[in-house]
Design a protein around this motif. Structure first.
Motif, PDB file in Angstrom:
ATOM      1  N   LYS A  82     103.889  76.367-101.417  1.00  0.00           N
ATOM      2  CA  LYS A  82     104.489  77.320-101.154  1.00  0.00           C
ATOM      3  C   LYS A  82     104.363  78.500-101.991  1.00  0.00           C
ATOM      4  CE  LYS A  82     109.367  78.732 -99.716  1.00  0.00           C
ATOM      5  NZ  LYS A  82     110.699  78.427 -99.425  1.00  0.00           N
ATOM      6  N   ALA A 104      98.457  75.537 -96.446  1.00  0.00           N
ATOM      7  CA  ALA A 104      98.574  74.088 -95.978  1.00  0.00           C
ATOM      8  C   ALA A 104      97.203  73.400 -95.718  1.00  0.00           C
ATOM      9  CB  ALA A 104      99.086  74.137 -94.372  1.00  0.00           C
ATOM     10  N   SER A 152      98.149  65.420 -95.264  1.00  0.00           N
ATOM     11  CA  SER A 152      98.150  66.868 -95.730  1.00  0.00           C
ATOM     12  C   SER A 152      98.919  67.265 -96.836  1.00  0.00           C
ATOM     13  CB  SER A 152      98.760  67.232 -94.176  1.00  0.00           C
ATOM     14  OG  SER A 152      98.143  67.111 -92.990  1.00  0.00           O
ATOM     15  N   ARG A 153      99.000  68.358 -97.162  1.00  0.00           N
ATOM     16  CA  ARG A 153      99.661  69.037 -98.367  1.00  0.00           C
ATOM     17  C   ARG A 153     100.172  70.422 -97.910  1.00  0.00           C
ATOM     18  NH1 ARG A 153     100.377  64.606 -99.280  1.00  0.00           N
ATOM     19  NH2 ARG A 153      99.820  63.476-101.285  1.00  0.00           N
ATOM     20  N   TYR A 154     101.027  70.850 -98.576  1.00  0.00           N
ATOM     21  CA  TYR A 154     101.698  72.233 -98.217  1.00  0.00           C
ATOM     22  C   TYR A 154     102.105  72.861 -99.530  1.00  0.00           C
ATOM     23  CZ  TYR A 154     104.480  75.996 -96.493  1.00  0.00           C
ATOM     24  OH  TYR A 154     105.042  77.342 -96.281  1.00  0.00           O
ATOM     25  N   ALA A 193      99.751  78.282 -87.464  1.00  0.00           N
ATOM     26  CA  ALA A 193     100.080  78.885 -88.802  1.00  0.00           C
ATOM     27  C   ALA A 193      99.805  80.418 -88.619  1.00  0.00           C
ATOM     28  CB  ALA A 193      98.862  78.338 -89.896  1.00  0.00           C
ATOM     29  N   ASP A 214     101.389  81.217 -98.431  1.00  0.00           N
ATOM     30  CA  ASP A 214     101.802  79.877 -98.329  1.00  0.00           C
ATOM     31  C   ASP A 214     100.338  79.014 -97.437  1.00  0.00           C
ATOM     32  OD1 ASP A 214     104.174  80.311 -98.899  1.00  0.00           O
ATOM     33  OD2 ASP A 214     105.149  80.267 -96.636  1.00  0.00           O
ATOM     34  N   TYR A 236      95.006  70.311 -94.634  1.00  0.00           N
ATOM     35  CA  TYR A 236      94.746  69.168 -93.576  1.00  0.00           C
ATOM     36  C   TYR A 236      93.417  68.533 -93.831  1.00  0.00           C
ATOM     37  CZ  TYR A 236      98.152  72.147 -91.485  1.00  0.00           C
ATOM     38  OH  TYR A 236      99.347  73.119 -90.906  1.00  0.00           O
TER      39      TYR A 236
END
Length: 260
Positions: free
Chosen positions: A85, A102, A81-83, A17, A100, A104
């Motif tokens: 943007k 992320a 997990s989530r993302y 990342a 951005d 976990y």
């Protein structure tokens, strides 16, 4: 308190990342890890954040969007997990930065026992967001121009195949916008030696400008070659402006002058 050892996959996630902000919180929001770069982003120190509840810490409270806070339990309890943007987050100078993010699910060992936590990885993309906005604005401007101005905007690849062919001036020629995309410009203009000559010049790396007639309409074209990262010709891009009215006026003036 001593920082716990990071989870086994910590290094891999961090390396993938390239994070600007990196933190670990448990289900109650207690911070167990915060990287130095991330702490500095918020105008704090690692010691000022680790061991505190981030949503209550005056150094950072209110700067984390509620969406990240709300997802904490979901990430930890459901192990998903989530993302997110382009999250807007205020930095130490209260400037809005786009990140951005992320999230976990991880486990860290505390007191000899594993504790479910959430690892947050944030990468600053403010410049990218600004670039996307400029590109979108330019695309919108291009669409406005091609819809309302008597021009044809076109582009080809290195073999002379149209990758773009659009514009209001096409209507008078009985050609639909995009109709020639995917077709060879050499084939479309095989009966016009001037256009073929200019295409050859463009695809050899030289800019070109010419005036040509097609179906009774005159167009003044200005084009330039496109190059790839290695300096090789990758195609061409150009604009053809309808100058029929000007050509007719010039012809009329010449005729009048001849008769005088």
């Amino acid at each position: 308190m001593n920082d716990p050892a990071p989870p086994p996959n910590f290094a891999r996630i961090a390396a993938d990342a390239v994070p600007d902000i990196l933190w670990i919180v448990d289900g109650n929001g207690l911070c167990h890890y915060f990287n130095q770069t991330g702490a500095q982003f918020f105008g704090s120190t690692v010691q000022g954040l680790v061991g505190t509840f981030l949503t209550k810490n005056p150094l950072i409270a209110g700067k984390f969007p509620m969406r990240i806070v709300e997802l904490r339990r979901e990430v930890i309890e459901q192990r998903q997990s989530r993302y997110l943007k382009h999250v807007a987050i205020s930095d130490a100078a209260n400037q809005t930065q786009h990140i951005d993010v992320a999230l976990y699910p991880v486990e860290i060992e505390l007191g000899g026992k594993p504790r479910p936590c959430m690892l947050g990885v944030g990468r600053r993309v403010t410049e990218l967001v600004a670039l996307e906005a400029r590109v979108n604005a330019e695309h919108s401007l291009l669409e406005t121009v091609t819809r309302n101005a008597p021009v044809i905007v076109w582009a080809t690849d290195a073999q002379g195949v149209f990758t773009l062919h659009t514009g209001l001036a096409l209507h008078a020629l009985g050609v639909q916008s995009g109709e020639l995309a995917g077709q060879s410009a050499y084939k479309a203009f095989k009966h016009d030696p001037l256009v073929i000559q200019q295409l050859d010049s463009l695809l050899s790396g030289k800019p070109a400008q010419w005036v040509s007639e097609f179906k009774g309409f005159w167009h003044e074209s200005t084009a330039t070659p496109l190059f790839d990262a290695d300096g090789r010709v990758a195609g061409s891009i150009g604009v053809s402006n309808d100058v029929t009215a000007r050509r007719l006026a010039e012809a009329r003036m010449t005729q009048l002058a001849y008769h005088d």
